[in-house]
Design a protein around this motif. Sequence first.
Motif, short mmCIF file in Angstrom:
data_model
loop_
_atom_site.label_atom_id
_atom_site.label_comp_id
_atom_site.label_asym_id
_atom_site.label_seq_id
_atom_site.Cartn_x
_atom_site.Cartn_y
_atom_site.Cartn_z
N MET A 244 0.82 -1.20 0.00
CA MET A 244 0.00 0.00 0.00
C MET A 244 0.86 1.26 0.00
N THR A 245 0.36 2.31 -0.62
CA THR A 245 1.02 3.60 -0.56
C THR A 245 0.74 4.24 0.80
N ALA A 246 1.51 5.28 1.13
CA ALA A 246 1.29 5.99 2.39
C ALA A 246 -0.12 6.56 2.45
N GLN B 152 -12.77 -5.12 5.59
CA GLN B 152 -13.21 -4.98 4.20
C GLN B 152 -13.66 -3.54 3.92
N TYR B 153 -14.43 -2.96 4.83
CA TYR B 153 -14.90 -1.58 4.65
C TYR B 153 -13.73 -0.61 4.59
N ALA B 154 -12.82 -0.69 5.57
CA ALA B 154 -11.74 0.29 5.66
C ALA B 154 -10.85 0.25 4.42
N PHE B 155 -10.52 -0.95 3.95
CA PHE B 155 -9.66 -1.07 2.78
C PHE B 155 -10.39 -0.62 1.51
N ALA B 156 -11.68 -0.81 1.47
CA ALA B 156 -12.45 -0.35 0.30
C ALA B 156 -12.37 1.15 0.14
N GLY C 37 -9.65 2.07 -1.95
CA GLY C 37 -9.67 1.51 -3.30
C GLY C 37 -9.13 0.09 -3.37
N ILE C 38 -9.08 -0.61 -2.24
CA ILE C 38 -8.53 -1.97 -2.21
C ILE C 38 -9.65 -2.95 -1.93
N ARG C 39 -9.89 -3.86 -2.86
CA ARG C 39 -10.91 -4.89 -2.68
C ARG C 39 -10.33 -6.01 -1.82
N GLN D 99 -2.96 -5.97 -5.05
CA GLN D 99 -3.29 -6.76 -6.23
C GLN D 99 -3.70 -8.17 -5.83
N LEU D 100 -2.96 -8.77 -4.90
CA LEU D 100 -3.30 -10.11 -4.45
C LEU D 100 -4.65 -10.10 -3.73
N ALA D 101 -4.89 -9.06 -2.91
CA ALA D 101 -6.18 -8.95 -2.21
C ALA D 101 -7.33 -8.93 -3.21
N SER D 102 -7.15 -8.19 -4.30
CA SER D 102 -8.21 -8.09 -5.30
C SER D 102 -8.51 -9.43 -5.95
#
Length: 384
Positions: free
Chosen positions: A252-254, A291-295, A298-300, A378-381
Amino acid sequence: MRWPSRRMLPTVVGLSLATTIAADLAIVAAGPFHAPTVRLPGGRYVAAADSTSYRVAALQKTITPHLLIASPQTLPADAVAKVREAKGVKAVEVVDAARALVGGKRVGVLGVEPSTFRAYTPEASAKSDALWNNIAGGDVAISFTMGQDGGIPLASQTQIGGQAHQTSVRVGAYATMGIDQVDAVVSHYTAQTIGMPSDNALLVSAPHADLAKLRGQLAKLLPKGTKMATLESRFDGPTVPGGTAGAPGRVMTADQVNTVIRAAESKIGMPYVWGGESDREGGYDCSGLVQYAFAQAGIRMPRTADIQAFTGWRLPYSQAQPGDLLTWKNDPTFNGVSHIAIYIGNNKMVVARHTGTRIQIQDVYLSNFWGVIRVNPQLASTKA
């Protein structure tokens, strides 16, 4: 005798499912003439204490399921026979599958033949004669997290069924079945009494097959509208010490880290709700909050903790950084991750704990701790 197909609960178990049978500890060991149980800390039981006159067949071996096939209605016998004969298929188990209300929560439910289905579950569950005797006797077995974190007491009566009609069933065991989003298992007979479709799903074991090719092959043998999911082992992923999680640098970026933490902290004070993943449900469970926080960044993410734990590199706690996931193995019936939180630094985390608590910041604890997960978006998605 099997009951005819009915469709009072027509929603077939969804496709985002995963499984494992890699547990290494039998929780309950039952003798041939009774169904003894083992106490958990605090006096709880894995299988309800009451004995039953039902006796299921002894476990011969465990079988790893690789595909779940599900249809809105009964699968034709000739199609099932063709699946059994398909190249690469070693074993097939016919089950009933639907989403139903259990204790007020809509979850995946399977109706099974206890004597044969037990072989397809994690070893701790598979070996428990008491568990399967109770299911054969009419009880429902719910996942350990649904029972403990969701606040459904063992040996209590809970309602199970559809919106229009529900039946009171005893909670006979806490037992994780290793299939993501399947949180309740009953006998075929009980499944039919609550209106589940009959014989509408298959578990397929194909240990040496190319699963992508096999799915294509089986799709040609099954009725239109049949769905298929690959059941992914949670123990073959990259999250092992020293392992990789895709190309170097894919973290993840900062800005993403800050967004994830801010989003999680924005829910502080909301109630823990088992199965909750949005404000609409009145709260969040541990993996729903993740799941909510990462969404928001922009991370699925996958929906459940045991799959979220395989979305990046596994590291020791000493290397934890803000934005990492923290994971625990608390479930004695399943050797997978059952709890997860978001690390925010300084030995603090944002966490949704269990029913009766609220989302909060608290100190990190290391009892049953499994590891830090540094997420690869990417792997999470791909796992979502």
